[in-house]
Enzyme design. Structure first.
Site, PDB file in Angstrom:
ATOM      1  N   GLY A   1      -5.566  10.431  12.538  1.00  0.00           N
ATOM      2  CA  GLY A   1      -5.933  10.413  14.538  1.00  0.00           C
ATOM      3  C   GLY A   1      -7.816  10.138  13.690  1.00  0.00           C
ATOM      4  CE  LYS A   2      -8.647   7.735   7.625  1.00  0.00           C
ATOM      5  NZ  LYS A   2      -6.631   8.038   7.871  1.00  0.00           N
TER       6      LYS A   2
ATOM      7  CD  GLN B   1      -7.870   3.481   3.263  1.00  0.00           C
ATOM      8  OE1 GLN B   1      -8.613   3.812   2.739  1.00  0.00           O
ATOM      9  NE2 GLN B   1      -7.833   2.622   4.362  1.00  0.00           N
TER      10      GLN B   1
ATOM     11  CG  ASP C   1      -1.601   5.607  10.399  1.00  0.00           C
ATOM     12  OD1 ASP C   1      -2.923   4.730   9.975  1.00  0.00           O
ATOM     13  OD2 ASP C   1      -0.851   5.043   9.200  1.00  0.00           O
TER      14      ASP C   1
ATOM     15  CB  VAL D   1      -4.712  -2.558  10.540  1.00  0.00           C
ATOM     16  CG1 VAL D   1      -4.863  -3.563   9.501  1.00  0.00           C
ATOM     17  CG2 VAL D   1      -5.604  -1.924  10.188  1.00  0.00           C
TER      18      VAL D   1
ATOM     19  N   GLY E   1      -7.649   1.272  10.403  1.00  0.00           N
ATOM     20  CA  GLY E   1      -8.001   1.538  11.387  1.00  0.00           C
ATOM     21  C   GLY E   1      -7.724   2.685  12.336  1.00  0.00           C
ATOM     22  CG  HIS E   2     -10.564   5.078  10.985  1.00  0.00           C
ATOM     23  ND1 HIS E   2     -11.529   5.129  10.497  1.00  0.00           N
ATOM     24  CD2 HIS E   2      -9.467   4.566  10.607  1.00  0.00           C
ATOM     25  CE1 HIS E   2     -11.579   5.797   9.032  1.00  0.00           C
ATOM     26  NE2 HIS E   2      -9.533   5.524   9.482  1.00  0.00           N
TER      27      HIS E   2
ATOM     28  CB  SER F   1      -6.404  16.350  18.409  1.00  0.00           C
ATOM     29  OG  SER F   1      -6.526  15.080  19.577  1.00  0.00           O
TER      30      SER F   1
HETATM   31  P1  IMO Z   1      -5.886   5.059   8.330  1.00  0.00           P
HETATM   32  O1  IMO Z   1      -7.233   4.903   7.274  1.00  0.00           O
HETATM   33  C1  IMO Z   1      -1.716   4.065   6.957  1.00  0.00           C
HETATM   34  C2  IMO Z   1      -1.314   1.864   3.444  1.00  0.00           C
HETATM   35  C3  IMO Z   1      -0.805   0.560   3.250  1.00  0.00           C
HETATM   36  C4  IMO Z   1       0.112   0.511   1.556  1.00  0.00           C
HETATM   37  C5  IMO Z   1      -0.784   0.894   0.857  1.00  0.00           C
HETATM   38  C6  IMO Z   1      -1.541   0.573   0.581  1.00  0.00           C
HETATM   39  O2  IMO Z   1      -5.949   4.181   9.048  1.00  0.00           O
HETATM   40  O3  IMO Z   1      -5.801   5.780   7.456  1.00  0.00           O
HETATM   41  P2  IMO Z   1      -3.798  -1.109   0.977  1.00  0.00           P
HETATM   42  O4  IMO Z   1      -4.004  -2.375   1.692  1.00  0.00           O
HETATM   43  O5  IMO Z   1      -5.059  -0.177   0.847  1.00  0.00           O
HETATM   44  O6  IMO Z   1      -4.360  -1.934  -0.266  1.00  0.00           O
HETATM   45  O7  IMO Z   1      -2.654  -0.743   1.082  1.00  0.00           O
HETATM   46  O8  IMO Z   1      -1.083   1.849   1.430  1.00  0.00           O
HETATM   47  N1  IMO Z   1      -2.454   2.325   3.994  1.00  0.00           N
HETATM   48  C7  IMO Z   1      -2.560   2.051   5.128  1.00  0.00           C
HETATM   49  N2  IMO Z   1      -2.267   3.553   5.287  1.00  0.00           N
HETATM   50  N3  IMO Z   1      -3.416   4.532   6.973  1.00  0.00           N
HETATM   51  C8  IMO Z   1      -4.641   3.444   6.474  1.00  0.00           C
HETATM   52  O9  IMO Z   1      -5.773   3.444   6.686  1.00  0.00           O
HETATM   53  C9  IMO Z   1      -4.364   2.698   5.647  1.00  0.00           C
HETATM   54  N4  IMO Z   1      -4.917   1.455   4.423  1.00  0.00           N
HETATM   55  C10 IMO Z   1      -3.677   1.439   4.051  1.00  0.00           C
HETATM   56  O10 IMO Z   1       0.021   0.708   4.686  1.00  0.00           O
HETATM   57  O11 IMO Z   1       0.916   1.547   2.403  1.00  0.00           O
HETATM   58 MG    MG Z   2      -4.121   2.898  10.423  1.00  0.00          MG
END
Ligand code: IMO
Ligand code: MG
Length: 421
Positions: A16-17, A223, A14, A299, A41-42, A410
């Site tokens: 800000g990708k 992530q 999260d 998400v 969730g980008h 940003s």
């Molecule tokens: P973006 O790409 C933030 C966290 C989940 C959980 C752990 C494992 O938007 O940055 P999973 O569903 O992968 O088995 O969950 O990782 N998690 C994220 N936290 N942003 C994400 O993606 C995440 N994808 C998984 O909250 O703690």
């Molecule tokens: Mg996310």
């Protein structure tokens, strides 16, 4: 011959990708996802529109860029079809903009159920997974039971689906998890038919050919580095290598072909789900960051845990990822704070430590350096010289400590609220 640039998150996700990739994508011919799946969730904001990219690379709304779903990604056909529907509603034809690796692994509905069953069985040890089936799908990949996108072209695909599903049903029964494992079978196969309408590629050839033909490609991480299966706060991590090396097996790219590495971090820290977070704030400052920064999951909608910037963790990620350029997000959220803190070390059992420890427990106490807040709205600044001195001091300190230039700042969610130095 071009090199493959990489952009990834350096914290717990999260960062800000979505916004950064959308901004950078204008410079690239291709954007490729190499790991993760719809747990990502980008968020993209442009021309008054908002879109959350989940499995689709964040270059989708840039004209002329091809979006590649690499073999390292785990793809949920149902979620993907839904996401494509949203793209189509915004006037684009996803099948013209996206290619998919035949070697990407497929998320079955029962993978999602297993994710839920595992979490239910874990009690207090819950990961706080997004419940998208990520862990169970990568488990099947490594244990060599998985189905891949290219398998959909085989005549016995349905039988192979059933075989894998039956394994899952047994596991679900063992875990005592009540569910209807067949509820989404029909929708899943319908979505597979939809996927067959895309160009299915050997991503390793596709990306290497692009680079050989002097086409530029950027790999988009999902992530963050602190959620990496090897280097994150295990077991509270995701199930893939989110650090830079993941792009090599995730796309079929040799390490020697990796060029610039853009590392994204927020001016503070957040984490969603369970697991260690040394600088987490439990007071009203944490709540203020959450409200001002709209720190709620894109998400799952869950409130994100908030805290100060953690330089121990950030420097660890910069090292692991070989970051060449830092990108700082959401500094504007701190506009109103009198004092801003950065953790520069940890105190563990009375000892000062500057390495990220094997185990992060309650004994890990952050050691803070305090900065005077800039107390000005920086959202409209587009020239670095116009930032308040306090802000420049904050930036300079992070650059000095990480040994890395912050080349993009940003100052707001929109594409245009970006300062490139
Ligand atoms: P973006 O790409 C933030 C966290 C989940 C959980 C752990 C494992 O938007 O940055 P999973 O569903 O992968 O088995 O969950 O990782 N998690 C994220 N936290 N942003 C994400 O993606 C995440 N994808 C998984 O909250 O703690
Ligand atoms: Mg996310």
């Amino acid at each position: 011959m071009k090199k493959l640039d990489v952009v990834l998150g350096l914290q717990w996700g999260d960062e800000g990708k979505g916004k950064v990739v959308d901004v950078l994508a204008g410079r690239y011919d291709g954007v490729a996802r190499f790991q993760g799946g719809p747990n990502a969730g980008h968020s993209l904001y442009f021309e008054g529109k908002h879109f959350v990219a989940r499995s689709i690379p964040s270059g989708i709304f840039r004209e002329g860029s091809i979006n590649i779903i690499g073999n390292g990604v785990v793809l949920d056909p149902i979620e993907f079809q839904e996401e494509c529907g949203k793209v189509a509603a915004m006037g684009l034809n996803p099948q013209e903009k996206i290619v998919i690796s035949k070697k990407a692994n497929l998320i079955l509905p029962t993978h999602r159920l297993l994710d839920a069953a595992n979490e239910a069985a874990a009690g207090k040890g819950k990961i706080g997974s997004t419940l998208k089936g990520i862990g169970p799908t990568y488990t099947d990949k490594i244990s060599r039971h998985a189905l891949r996108v290219g398998d959909a072209l085989a005549p016995d695909f349905k039988a192979r689906y059933e075989k894998l599903q039956n394994r899952h049903i047994k596991e679900l029964q063992n875990l005592g998890f009540e569910c209807d494992p067949h509820a989404e079978d029909e929708a899943w196969f319908a979505a597979m038919e939809f996927i067959k309408g895309f160009k299915l590629v050997d991503c390793e050839y596709y990306v290497n050919d692009m680079l050989a033909n002097d086409k530029s490609v950027i790999a988009e991480g999902a992530q963050g580095s602190m959620l990496d299966i090897d280097f994150g706060t295990y077991p509270f991590v995701t199930s893939s290598n989110t650090t830079v090396g993941g792009c090599c097996p995730g796309l079929g790219i040799a390490p020697t072909k990796v060029g610039s590495v853009y590392g994204i971090f927020k001016a503070y820290c957040t984490r969603v789900g369970s697991g260690p977070f040394p600088t987490e704030l439990f007071d009203e400052t944490g709540e203020e960051i959450r409200q001002l920064g709209h720190e709620f999951g894109a998400v799952t909608g869950r409130p994100r845990r908030c805290g100060w910037l953690d330089l121990v963790a950030l420097k660890y990620a910069v090292m692991l990822d070989g970051v060449t350029d830092l990108i700082m997000m959401k500094a504007d959220i701190l506009n109103t704070f009198d004092t801003i803190k950065i953790a520069v070390a940890y105190k563990i059992n009375g000892e000062i430590v500057d390495h990220f420890p094997f185990e992060v427990d309650d004994n890990v106490e952050p050691v803070y350096k305090e900065f005077k807040g800039w107390k000005k709205d920086i959202c409209a600044v587009r020239d670095y010289n116009e930032f308040p001195q306090e802000f420049k001091d904050y930036v300079a300190f992070i650059e000095k400590e990480t040994g890395c230039p912050i080349s993009i700042i940003s100052v707001g969610p929109d594409r245009d609220e970006t300062l490139v130095r």
